[in-house]
Design a protein around this motif. Sequence first.
Motif, mmCIF file in Angstrom:
data_model
loop_
_atom_site.group_PDB
_atom_site.id
_atom_site.type_symbol
_atom_site.label_atom_id
_atom_site.label_comp_id
_atom_site.label_asym_id
_atom_site.label_seq_id
_atom_site.Cartn_x
_atom_site.Cartn_y
_atom_site.Cartn_z
ATOM 1 N N MET A 1 37.168 36.549 56.872
ATOM 2 C CA MET A 1 37.798 36.630 55.552
ATOM 3 C C MET A 1 36.733 36.397 54.495
ATOM 4 O O MET A 1 36.035 35.396 54.504
ATOM 5 N N LYS A 2 36.625 37.319 53.568
ATOM 6 C CA LYS A 2 35.625 37.243 52.504
ATOM 7 C C LYS A 2 36.257 36.598 51.273
ATOM 8 O O LYS A 2 37.200 37.135 50.695
ATOM 9 N N LYS A 3 35.723 35.406 50.894
ATOM 10 C CA LYS A 3 36.301 34.625 49.804
ATOM 11 C C LYS A 3 35.301 34.442 48.667
ATOM 12 O O LYS A 3 34.103 34.356 48.898
ATOM 13 N N GLY A 110 32.849 46.641 43.653
ATOM 14 C CA GLY A 110 31.884 46.971 44.689
ATOM 15 C C GLY A 110 31.921 46.036 45.882
ATOM 16 O O GLY A 110 31.114 46.183 46.806
ATOM 17 N N ASN A 111 32.814 45.076 45.870
ATOM 18 C CA ASN A 111 32.944 44.118 46.966
ATOM 19 C C ASN A 111 34.373 44.141 47.485
ATOM 20 O O ASN A 111 35.297 44.540 46.787
ATOM 21 N N ASP A 112 34.535 43.704 48.716
ATOM 22 C CA ASP A 112 35.849 43.735 49.351
ATOM 23 C C ASP A 112 36.293 42.313 49.665
ATOM 24 O O ASP A 112 36.228 41.874 50.812
ATOM 25 N N PHE A 113 36.731 41.595 48.644
ATOM 26 C CA PHE A 113 37.161 40.214 48.840
ATOM 27 C C PHE A 113 38.618 40.165 49.265
ATOM 28 O O PHE A 113 39.450 40.927 48.781
ATOM 29 N N ASP A 114 38.920 39.231 50.170
ATOM 30 C CA ASP A 114 40.298 38.995 50.598
ATOM 31 C C ASP A 114 40.975 37.972 49.692
ATOM 32 O O ASP A 114 42.188 37.986 49.530
#
Length: 173
Positions: A1-3, A110-114
């Motif tokens: 998970m990208k936080k 440009g980023n894929d944050f959850d």
Amino acid sequence: MKKLLIVVDYQKDFVTGSLGFDGAKNIENAIADKIMRYKNNGDYVVATMDTHTENYLETREGKNLPVKHCIKGTEGHGFYGKINDYKDKFDKIILKPSFGSGELFEWLKGNDFDSIELCGVVTNICVISNAVMAKTACPEAEIFVDKAAVASNDKELESFAFTIMENLQIKII
């Protein structure tokens, strides 16, 4: 998970300077703890800095809020307290000339944050503006604002801001 944690405008002028207020001082430890928790978990931390030039009073914002603040190169422009001590932990620092940051919006796209959490000042101006930017740039991310880590000099407007953010599917915790 990208936080991601976004620290919004926790600068001297909003805490003890020309637009300072006591409530801003009270959230210092909460913000510092969040920065350390995110970094210790290997997550991202970004900070925005309200940034103006000497001609601030001639701008549209300056005409509506005629108080010089966060002038680039002045002491008031710098981060406040522990947050200044932690500035080397930020993955990115964004200088923004207005309430919301177009640069932040473009970077977020440009980023894929959850998950994206916002903290800082002022809840009903820059925090809400950047929360909406985050929600727009990353519509599938959960967006959070922690009441214990934001502050406003106007509690009634802050309450309205929380209600508006909740209606925009931003979680108030």
